[in-house]
Design an enzyme around this catalytic site. Sequence first.
Site, PDB file in Angstrom:
ATOM      1  N   LYS A  96       2.893 -20.699 -16.683  1.00  0.00           N
ATOM      2  CA  LYS A  96       2.756 -19.436 -17.418  1.00  0.00           C
ATOM      3  C   LYS A  96       3.684 -19.451 -18.635  1.00  0.00           C
ATOM      4  O   LYS A  96       4.840 -19.882 -18.512  1.00  0.00           O
ATOM      5  CB  LYS A  96       3.123 -18.259 -16.508  1.00  0.00           C
ATOM      6  CG  LYS A  96       2.103 -18.037 -15.407  1.00  0.00           C
ATOM      7  CD  LYS A  96       2.454 -16.863 -14.531  1.00  0.00           C
ATOM      8  CE  LYS A  96       1.327 -16.586 -13.536  1.00  0.00           C
ATOM      9  NZ  LYS A  96       0.898 -17.767 -12.768  1.00  0.00           N
ATOM     10  N   ASP A 130      -1.933 -20.736 -17.490  1.00  0.00           N
ATOM     11  CA  ASP A 130      -2.470 -19.558 -16.806  1.00  0.00           C
ATOM     12  C   ASP A 130      -2.531 -18.396 -17.807  1.00  0.00           C
ATOM     13  O   ASP A 130      -1.766 -18.361 -18.770  1.00  0.00           O
ATOM     14  CB  ASP A 130      -1.536 -19.132 -15.656  1.00  0.00           C
ATOM     15  CG  ASP A 130      -1.643 -20.050 -14.446  1.00  0.00           C
ATOM     16  OD1 ASP A 130      -2.565 -20.875 -14.373  1.00  0.00           O
ATOM     17  OD2 ASP A 130      -0.772 -19.916 -13.551  1.00  0.00           O
ATOM     18  N   ARG A 180     -10.656 -22.384 -17.625  1.00  0.00           N
ATOM     19  CA  ARG A 180     -10.797 -21.909 -16.237  1.00  0.00           C
ATOM     20  C   ARG A 180     -11.189 -20.431 -16.325  1.00  0.00           C
ATOM     21  O   ARG A 180     -10.539 -19.656 -17.037  1.00  0.00           O
ATOM     22  CB  ARG A 180      -9.470 -22.031 -15.483  1.00  0.00           C
ATOM     23  CG  ARG A 180      -9.528 -21.376 -14.093  1.00  0.00           C
ATOM     24  CD  ARG A 180      -8.139 -21.004 -13.560  1.00  0.00           C
ATOM     25  NE  ARG A 180      -7.324 -22.152 -13.254  1.00  0.00           N
ATOM     26  CZ  ARG A 180      -5.981 -22.116 -13.274  1.00  0.00           C
ATOM     27  NH1 ARG A 180      -5.341 -21.022 -13.616  1.00  0.00           N
ATOM     28  NH2 ARG A 180      -5.292 -23.197 -12.978  1.00  0.00           N
ATOM     29  N   LYS A 183     -11.420 -13.771 -12.412  1.00  0.00           N
ATOM     30  CA  LYS A 183     -11.756 -12.347 -12.600  1.00  0.00           C
ATOM     31  C   LYS A 183     -10.618 -11.610 -13.307  1.00  0.00           C
ATOM     32  O   LYS A 183     -10.855 -10.703 -14.088  1.00  0.00           O
ATOM     33  CB  LYS A 183     -12.033 -11.695 -11.240  1.00  0.00           C
ATOM     34  CG  LYS A 183     -13.366 -12.116 -10.640  1.00  0.00           C
ATOM     35  CD  LYS A 183     -13.755 -11.246  -9.464  1.00  0.00           C
ATOM     36  CE  LYS A 183     -15.003 -11.775  -8.784  1.00  0.00           C
ATOM     37  NZ  LYS A 183     -15.384 -10.973  -7.606  1.00  0.00           N
ATOM     38  N   GLY A 184      -9.350 -11.992 -13.009  1.00  0.00           N
ATOM     39  CA  GLY A 184      -8.195 -11.301 -13.612  1.00  0.00           C
ATOM     40  C   GLY A 184      -7.404 -10.590 -12.539  1.00  0.00           C
ATOM     41  O   GLY A 184      -7.968  -9.821 -11.755  1.00  0.00           O
ATOM     42  N   ALA A 185      -6.096 -10.858 -12.498  1.00  0.00           N
ATOM     43  CA  ALA A 185      -5.265 -10.359 -11.399  1.00  0.00           C
ATOM     44  C   ALA A 185      -4.339  -9.220 -11.817  1.00  0.00           C
ATOM     45  O   ALA A 185      -3.549  -8.742 -11.016  1.00  0.00           O
ATOM     46  CB  ALA A 185      -4.424 -11.519 -10.854  1.00  0.00           C
TER      47      ALA A 185
HETATM   48  P1  FDA Z   1     -12.641 -10.978  -5.264  1.00  0.00           P
HETATM   49  O1  FDA Z   1     -11.302 -10.371  -5.533  1.00  0.00           O
HETATM   50  O2  FDA Z   1     -13.853 -10.135  -5.456  1.00  0.00           O
HETATM   51  O3  FDA Z   1     -12.604 -11.587  -3.821  1.00  0.00           O
HETATM   52  C1  FDA Z   1     -13.744 -12.182  -3.223  1.00  0.00           C
HETATM   53  C2  FDA Z   1     -13.396 -12.556  -1.777  1.00  0.00           C
HETATM   54  O4  FDA Z   1     -12.397 -13.577  -1.766  1.00  0.00           O
HETATM   55  C3  FDA Z   1     -12.761 -11.431  -0.959  1.00  0.00           C
HETATM   56  O5  FDA Z   1     -13.728 -10.613  -0.373  1.00  0.00           O
HETATM   57  C4  FDA Z   1     -11.946 -12.205   0.060  1.00  0.00           C
HETATM   58  O6  FDA Z   1     -12.775 -12.709   1.097  1.00  0.00           O
HETATM   59  C5  FDA Z   1     -11.450 -13.380  -0.733  1.00  0.00           C
HETATM   60  N1  FDA Z   1     -10.129 -13.116  -1.335  1.00  0.00           N
HETATM   61  C6  FDA Z   1      -9.866 -12.874  -2.641  1.00  0.00           C
HETATM   62  N2  FDA Z   1      -8.556 -12.704  -2.832  1.00  0.00           N
HETATM   63  C7  FDA Z   1      -7.976 -12.810  -1.621  1.00  0.00           C
HETATM   64  C8  FDA Z   1      -6.625 -12.706  -1.173  1.00  0.00           C
HETATM   65  N3  FDA Z   1      -5.630 -12.475  -2.009  1.00  0.00           N
HETATM   66  N4  FDA Z   1      -6.379 -12.869   0.153  1.00  0.00           N
HETATM   67  C9  FDA Z   1      -7.388 -13.138   1.017  1.00  0.00           C
HETATM   68  N5  FDA Z   1      -8.689 -13.237   0.632  1.00  0.00           N
HETATM   69  C10 FDA Z   1      -8.973 -13.065  -0.655  1.00  0.00           C
HETATM   70  N6  FDA Z   1      -5.768 -14.560 -12.458  1.00  0.00           N
HETATM   71  C11 FDA Z   1      -5.245 -14.344 -13.699  1.00  0.00           C
HETATM   72  O7  FDA Z   1      -5.210 -13.198 -14.142  1.00  0.00           O
HETATM   73  N7  FDA Z   1      -4.780 -15.396 -14.435  1.00  0.00           N
HETATM   74  C12 FDA Z   1      -4.830 -16.682 -13.996  1.00  0.00           C
HETATM   75  O8  FDA Z   1      -4.404 -17.601 -14.704  1.00  0.00           O
HETATM   76  C13 FDA Z   1      -5.377 -16.918 -12.709  1.00  0.00           C
HETATM   77  N8  FDA Z   1      -5.469 -18.173 -12.183  1.00  0.00           N
HETATM   78  C14 FDA Z   1      -6.173 -18.392 -11.015  1.00  0.00           C
HETATM   79  C15 FDA Z   1      -6.415 -19.693 -10.567  1.00  0.00           C
HETATM   80  C16 FDA Z   1      -7.238 -19.909  -9.465  1.00  0.00           C
HETATM   81  C17 FDA Z   1      -7.505 -21.320  -9.012  1.00  0.00           C
HETATM   82  C18 FDA Z   1      -7.820 -18.800  -8.770  1.00  0.00           C
HETATM   83  C19 FDA Z   1      -8.744 -19.007  -7.611  1.00  0.00           C
HETATM   84  C20 FDA Z   1      -7.524 -17.526  -9.184  1.00  0.00           C
HETATM   85  C21 FDA Z   1      -6.705 -17.289 -10.284  1.00  0.00           C
HETATM   86  N9  FDA Z   1      -6.412 -15.998 -10.702  1.00  0.00           N
HETATM   87  C22 FDA Z   1      -5.847 -15.814 -11.952  1.00  0.00           C
HETATM   88  C23 FDA Z   1      -6.656 -14.845  -9.798  1.00  0.00           C
HETATM   89  C24 FDA Z   1      -7.998 -14.178 -10.087  1.00  0.00           C
HETATM   90  O9  FDA Z   1      -7.949 -13.493 -11.310  1.00  0.00           O
HETATM   91  C25 FDA Z   1      -8.366 -13.173  -8.976  1.00  0.00           C
HETATM   92  O10 FDA Z   1      -7.404 -12.156  -8.945  1.00  0.00           O
HETATM   93  C26 FDA Z   1      -8.488 -13.781  -7.595  1.00  0.00           C
HETATM   94  O11 FDA Z   1      -9.090 -15.035  -7.636  1.00  0.00           O
HETATM   95  C27 FDA Z   1      -9.342 -12.886  -6.660  1.00  0.00           C
HETATM   96  O12 FDA Z   1     -10.619 -12.737  -7.202  1.00  0.00           O
HETATM   97  P2  FDA Z   1     -11.945 -13.453  -6.617  1.00  0.00           P
HETATM   98  O13 FDA Z   1     -12.629 -14.098  -7.759  1.00  0.00           O
HETATM   99  O14 FDA Z   1     -11.597 -14.351  -5.513  1.00  0.00           O
HETATM  100  O15 FDA Z   1     -12.882 -12.275  -6.180  1.00  0.00           O
END
Ligand code: FDA
Length: 309
Positions: A96, A130, A180, A183-185
């Site tokens: 980061k 990231d 990459r 969705k966004g955290a």
């Molecule tokens: P969603 O949140 O809709 O989750 C889908 C399903 O996945 C859930 O129903 C559950 O089953 C499972 N799941 C998801 N999160 C979980 C958790 N914490 N614990 C348990 N189960 C869970 N974000 C960002 O802003 N900047 C970045 O640089 C990155 N980098 C990054 C790298 C990689 C390899 C990944 C996989 C993710 C990121 N992220 C990120 C995080 C991303 O933005 C997002 O917040 C998470 O991946 C959760 O979103 P999903 O796409 O999994 O979908």
Amino acid sequence: MLRQILVRLSQQPQLRDFAAHNKLARGMAERFVAGETLEKAIAVVRDVNARTMSATLDHLGENVTSKQEAIEATNAACSMLAALTSAGVDCNASLKLTQLGLDLGDELARENLRRILDQAAESDTFIRIDMESSEYVDRTLDIFYRLFETYQNVGVVLQACLYRSAQDLERLIVAKARVRLVKGAYLEPASAAFQQKVDVDANFVKLTEMLLADAHYPAIATHDPAMIAAAKRFAAGHQIAASSFEFQMLYGIRRDLQTSLVAEGYRMRIYIPYGSHWYPYLMRRMAERPANVMFVLGSIAREVTARGT
Ligand code: FDA
């Protein structure tokens, strides 16, 4: 609402020390973090490689407040790269820019990243920047473009929750950059980001299709089966080889899905964080899934009941 509270808590530095000494928080962190040391992280990378998956290692840390901390983080990234090379593992690195001093100035972060890229280039290791909250996107992309002129071993992340990402992606595709998609955290205002999951998901599918059609070895990073199914469907419908992109997931999440995608012939890379600064990372993981919070609350309730207090 719960998500908002948890993401806000992730930004409270005072809680970091409390969490570091709290047994329950440390136990929860173990589910998502490979350990506090580089040795433990490399052991996890070896396990992941043994499951025929690649890895990306993240030495945890963000929003440093002094130049000294930024230099220490840069040194740690260089030590990590040296360790990856001597271990001979299939692993690149994620970092980061606020860990490298972005809050103290663009030049500091950029020159620290340049030092890391110089070392990474020697072993042909790829470095992923990231993406942090929306207030950092312009500066992150500026630093990326500036260094991408010289270094080919660097890529960025775009977040489907942000309105701007489709436009950012068009420019990155023209530049032939490696992206990459996530969705966004972070907690984002309605002025910058979709607020409803259904809209974020629709944008994720749209950006996935743009990436798969035109980009250069993109990474589709999600645990969401619907997003994964959409990517698979689009790739199959457009004769896009499974070897021309990769799925990515976080360490500790949906191991079953990781395994089944590899069995189907897709590439999978696991994002493995390690180090002692795990508090904000853990809180973002909690925010993504309320069941994680319920799990912690359940453990507290059981502990309290067992103590009879
Ligand atoms: P969603 O949140 O809709 O989750 C889908 C399903 O996945 C859930 O129903 C559950 O089953 C499972 N799941 C998801 N999160 C979980 C958790 N914490 N614990 C348990 N189960 C869970 N974000 C960002 O802003 N900047 C970045 O640089 C990155 N980098 C990054 C790298 C990689 C390899 C990944 C996989 C993710 C990121 N992220 C990120 C995080 C991303 O933005 C997002 O917040 C998470 O991946 C959760 O979103 P999903 O796409 O999994 O979908």
